[in-house]
Motif scaffolding. Structure first.
Motif, PDB file in Angstrom:
ATOM      1  N   VAL A  22       0.837  -1.204   0.000  1.00 17.59           N
ATOM      2  CA  VAL A  22       0.000   0.000   0.000  1.00 17.59           C
ATOM      3  C   VAL A  22       0.867   1.248   0.000  1.00 17.59           C
ATOM      4  CG1 VAL A  22      -1.732   1.272   1.318  1.00 17.59           C
ATOM      5  CG2 VAL A  22      -1.924  -1.196   1.094  1.00 17.59           C
ATOM      6  N   ALA A  23       1.930   1.236   0.794  1.00 14.71           N
ATOM      7  CA  ALA A  23       2.821   2.406   0.862  1.00 14.71           C
ATOM      8  C   ALA A  23       3.513   2.671  -0.470  1.00 14.71           C
ATOM      9  CB  ALA A  23       3.853   2.212   1.970  1.00 14.71           C
ATOM     10  N   THR A  24       3.927   1.624  -1.168  1.00 16.32           N
ATOM     11  CA  THR A  24       4.597   1.848  -2.452  1.00 16.32           C
ATOM     12  C   THR A  24       3.650   2.497  -3.459  1.00 16.32           C
ATOM     13  OG1 THR A  24       4.130  -0.422  -3.131  1.00 16.32           O
ATOM     14  CG2 THR A  24       6.305   0.020  -2.199  1.00 16.32           C
ATOM     15  N   VAL A  25       2.404   2.045  -3.491  1.00 13.51           N
ATOM     16  CA  VAL A  25       1.436   2.633  -4.424  1.00 13.51           C
ATOM     17  C   VAL A  25       1.121   4.068  -4.029  1.00 13.51           C
ATOM     18  CG1 VAL A  25      -0.918   2.451  -5.317  1.00 13.51           C
ATOM     19  CG2 VAL A  25       0.459   0.402  -5.053  1.00 13.51           C
ATOM     20  N   MET A  26       0.931   4.313  -2.733  1.00  9.26           N
ATOM     21  CA  MET A  26       0.581   5.667  -2.288  1.00  9.26           C
ATOM     22  C   MET A  26       1.729   6.653  -2.501  1.00  9.26           C
ATOM     23  SD  MET A  26      -1.628   4.756   1.105  1.00  9.26           S
ATOM     24  CE  MET A  26      -2.177   6.415   1.437  1.00  9.26           C
ATOM     25  N   ILE A  27       2.938   6.251  -2.192  1.00  9.81           N
ATOM     26  CA  ILE A  27       4.087   7.144  -2.397  1.00  9.81           C
ATOM     27  C   ILE A  27       4.309   7.393  -3.887  1.00  9.81           C
ATOM     28  CG2 ILE A  27       6.604   7.291  -2.166  1.00  9.81           C
ATOM     29  CD1 ILE A  27       6.235   5.850   0.561  1.00  9.81           C
ATOM     30  N   ALA A  28       4.147   6.339  -4.695  1.00 11.59           N
ATOM     31  CA  ALA A  28       4.325   6.505  -6.142  1.00 11.59           C
ATOM     32  C   ALA A  28       3.258   7.421  -6.731  1.00 11.59           C
ATOM     33  CB  ALA A  28       4.298   5.139  -6.824  1.00 11.59           C
ATOM     34  N   PRO A  46       2.280   7.190 -15.090  1.00 16.56           N
ATOM     35  CA  PRO A  46       1.495   7.118 -13.851  1.00 16.56           C
ATOM     36  C   PRO A  46       2.124   6.098 -12.898  1.00 16.56           C
ATOM     37  CG  PRO A  46       0.374   5.939 -15.590  1.00 16.56           C
ATOM     38  CD  PRO A  46       1.576   6.587 -16.212  1.00 16.56           C
ATOM     39  N   LEU A  47       2.995   6.572 -12.039  1.00 14.14           N
ATOM     40  CA  LEU A  47       3.786   5.685 -11.181  1.00 14.14           C
ATOM     41  C   LEU A  47       2.910   4.859 -10.247  1.00 14.14           C
ATOM     42  CD1 LEU A  47       6.611   8.234 -10.288  1.00 14.14           C
ATOM     43  CD2 LEU A  47       6.577   6.547 -12.129  1.00 14.14           C
ATOM     44  N   GLY A  48       1.888   5.488  -9.689  1.00 11.40           N
ATOM     45  CA  GLY A  48       0.993   4.756  -8.796  1.00 11.40           C
ATOM     46  C   GLY A  48       0.266   3.638  -9.516  1.00 11.40           C
ATOM     47  N   LEU A  49      -0.203   3.911 -10.717  1.00 12.15           N
ATOM     48  CA  LEU A  49      -0.887   2.888 -11.512  1.00 12.15           C
ATOM     49  C   LEU A  49       0.065   1.744 -11.856  1.00 12.15           C
ATOM     50  CD1 LEU A  49      -3.313   1.869 -13.214  1.00 12.15           C
ATOM     51  CD2 LEU A  49      -2.387   3.221 -15.099  1.00 12.15           C
ATOM     52  N   LEU A  50       1.298   2.075 -12.204  1.00 13.49           N
ATOM     53  CA  LEU A  50       2.258   1.025 -12.553  1.00 13.49           C
ATOM     54  C   LEU A  50       2.529   0.112 -11.364  1.00 13.49           C
ATOM     55  CD1 LEU A  50       4.780   2.967 -14.800  1.00 13.49           C
ATOM     56  CD2 LEU A  50       3.051   1.334 -15.501  1.00 13.49           C
ATOM     57  N   PHE A  51       2.745   0.693 -10.180  1.00 16.37           N
ATOM     58  CA  PHE A  51       2.966  -0.148  -9.003  1.00 16.37           C
ATOM     59  C   PHE A  51       1.705  -0.937  -8.649  1.00 16.37           C
ATOM     60  CE2 PHE A  51       6.881   2.165  -7.630  1.00 16.37           C
ATOM     61  CZ  PHE A  51       7.654   1.038  -7.468  1.00 16.37           C
ATOM     62  N   PHE A  52       0.542  -0.302  -8.783  1.00 18.38           N
ATOM     63  CA  PHE A  52      -0.718  -0.998  -8.490  1.00 18.38           C
ATOM     64  C   PHE A  52      -0.884  -2.224  -9.389  1.00 18.38           C
ATOM     65  CE2 PHE A  52      -5.274  -1.553  -9.420  1.00 18.38           C
ATOM     66  CZ  PHE A  52      -5.734  -1.860  -8.154  1.00 18.38           C
ATOM     67  N   LEU A  53      -0.682  -2.043 -10.683  1.00 16.09           N
ATOM     68  CA  LEU A  53      -0.816  -3.165 -11.611  1.00 16.09           C
ATOM     69  C   LEU A  53       0.249  -4.229 -11.357  1.00 16.09           C
ATOM     70  CD1 LEU A  53      -1.617  -1.310 -14.944  1.00 16.09           C
ATOM     71  CD2 LEU A  53      -3.199  -2.569 -13.486  1.00 16.09           C
ATOM     72  N   CYS A  54       1.459  -3.810 -11.060  1.00 14.62           N
ATOM     73  CA  CYS A  54       2.531  -4.786 -10.819  1.00 14.62           C
ATOM     74  C   CYS A  54       2.272  -5.601  -9.561  1.00 14.62           C
ATOM     75  CB  CYS A  54       3.881  -4.081 -10.741  1.00 14.62           C
ATOM     76  SG  CYS A  54       4.439  -3.459 -12.333  1.00 14.62           S
ATOM     77  N   ASP A  75      -4.989   8.254  -5.591  1.00 13.82           N
ATOM     78  CA  ASP A  75      -4.383   8.704  -6.839  1.00 13.82           C
ATOM     79  C   ASP A  75      -5.160   9.871  -7.438  1.00 13.82           C
ATOM     80  OD1 ASP A  75      -2.260   8.043  -8.923  1.00 13.82           O
ATOM     81  OD2 ASP A  75      -4.096   8.103 -10.132  1.00 13.82           O
ATOM     82  N   ASP A  76      -6.481   9.826  -7.355  1.00 16.29           N
ATOM     83  CA  ASP A  76      -7.292  10.937  -7.864  1.00 16.29           C
ATOM     84  C   ASP A  76      -6.981  12.238  -7.136  1.00 16.29           C
ATOM     85  OD1 ASP A  76      -8.649   9.664  -9.896  1.00 16.29           O
ATOM     86  OD2 ASP A  76     -10.360   9.101  -8.643  1.00 16.29           O
ATOM     87  N   LEU A  77      -6.705  12.160  -5.847  1.00 15.17           N
ATOM     88  CA  LEU A  77      -6.397  13.366  -5.083  1.00 15.17           C
ATOM     89  C   LEU A  77      -5.089  14.009  -5.545  1.00 15.17           C
ATOM     90  CD1 LEU A  77      -7.386  12.175  -1.504  1.00 15.17           C
ATOM     91  CD2 LEU A  77      -8.658  13.722  -2.995  1.00 15.17           C
ATOM     92  N   PHE A  78      -4.161  13.208  -6.024  1.00 16.89           N
ATOM     93  CA  PHE A  78      -2.862  13.743  -6.426  1.00 16.89           C
ATOM     94  C   PHE A  78      -2.722  13.938  -7.930  1.00 16.89           C
ATOM     95  CE2 PHE A  78      -1.852  12.115  -2.230  1.00 16.89           C
ATOM     96  CZ  PHE A  78      -1.120  13.168  -1.715  1.00 16.89           C
ATOM     97  N   SER A  79      -3.515  13.269  -8.730  1.00 12.69           N
ATOM     98  CA  SER A  79      -3.332  13.341 -10.182  1.00 12.69           C
ATOM     99  C   SER A  79      -4.023  14.536 -10.823  1.00 12.69           C
ATOM    100  CB  SER A  79      -3.833  12.058 -10.842  1.00 12.69           C
ATOM    101  OG  SER A  79      -5.240  11.986 -10.746  1.00 12.69           O
ATOM    102  N   GLY A  80      -5.016  15.081 -10.179  1.00 18.20           N
ATOM    103  CA  GLY A  80      -5.757  16.191 -10.769  1.00 18.20           C
ATOM    104  C   GLY A  80      -6.907  15.743 -11.647  1.00 18.20           C
ATOM    105  N   ALA A  81      -7.097  14.454 -11.784  1.00 18.94           N
ATOM    106  CA  ALA A  81      -8.226  13.932 -12.556  1.00 18.94           C
ATOM    107  C   ALA A  81      -9.492  14.075 -11.712  1.00 18.94           C
ATOM    108  CB  ALA A  81      -7.986  12.467 -12.901  1.00 18.94           C
ATOM    109  N   PRO A  82     -10.647  14.080 -12.355  1.00 14.13           N
ATOM    110  CA  PRO A  82     -11.892  14.142 -11.584  1.00 14.13           C
ATOM    111  C   PRO A  82     -11.978  12.973 -10.599  1.00 14.13           C
ATOM    112  CG  PRO A  82     -12.326  14.463 -13.916  1.00 14.13           C
ATOM    113  CD  PRO A  82     -10.889  14.083 -13.797  1.00 14.13           C
ATOM    114  N   ILE A  83     -12.475  13.269  -9.402  1.00 15.05           N
ATOM    115  CA  ILE A  83     -12.591  12.242  -8.376  1.00 15.05           C
ATOM    116  C   ILE A  83     -13.504  11.132  -8.899  1.00 15.05           C
ATOM    117  CG2 ILE A  83     -13.385  11.730  -6.024  1.00 15.05           C
ATOM    118  CD1 ILE A  83     -10.918  13.452  -6.058  1.00 15.05           C
TER     119      ILE A  83
END
Length: 173
Positions: A22-28, A46-54, A75-83
């Protein structure tokens, strides 16, 4: 008798077993905001997405299928995409990986790379289209294409990094 190393059969730290993925995905997911990078188009993968998928590809049984909800919200909170964009897309990717894991019994490196590449391309394309709903489809996909290509090429590196984190996670005290 005082033993300094781990005992035979001693389990790994429960805290580390749960926190490291969880920490690796959140930090990424938060890392792109910490990097001093200014670009006119999306170039950073998208570093978080890559770690999540891996993590999902490496340890399918580790997380429940709904884990895309809280990690996608982060990830939505940090990416700027719509929630809700990553919430929906990451959960759908998690369901797809769970489905494919039941169908493909013997997966190798190239299977994981192909599955990850397909999911990265789909998730990034749909996220770009949802983020820019009034823009021309061709322009949006052309804008996000370099990011998708870089992400697909970096996927083996992230699979390797996830394996290293998994070894740390499973290491006995």
């Amino acid at each position: 008798m005082n033993q300094k190393g781990p005992r035979l059969g001693e389990p790994a730290s429960l805290w580390r077993m749960r926190a490291v993925p969880v920490a690796t995905v959140m930090i990424a997911s938060a890392l792109p905001l910490m990097l001093p990078l200014v670009a006119s188009s999306p170039v950073l993968p998208p570093l978080g997405l890559l770690f999540f998928l891996c993590w999902q590809l490496l340890r399918t049984e580790m997380w429940p299928v709904w884990i895309g909800l809280p990690l996608g919200l982060w990830d939505d909170l940090f990416s700027g995409a719509p929630i809700g964009t990553a919430i929906f897309l990451w959960t759908a990717a998690s369901i797809a990986i769970a489905y494919l894991s039941q169908r493909i019994y013997w997966r190798g490196f190239f299977h994981d790379w192909a599955i990850g590449a397909l999911l990265v391309a789909i998730v990034q394309s749909i996220a770009a289209l949802l983020t820019h709903p009034h823009a021309e489809t061709g322009r949006v996909l052309g804008l996000v294409a370099p990011q998708i290509i870089v992400s697909i090429l970096l996927l083996p590196l992230f699979l390797r990094l996830t394996g290293k984190f998994d070894n740390f996670r499973l290491k006995r005290r």
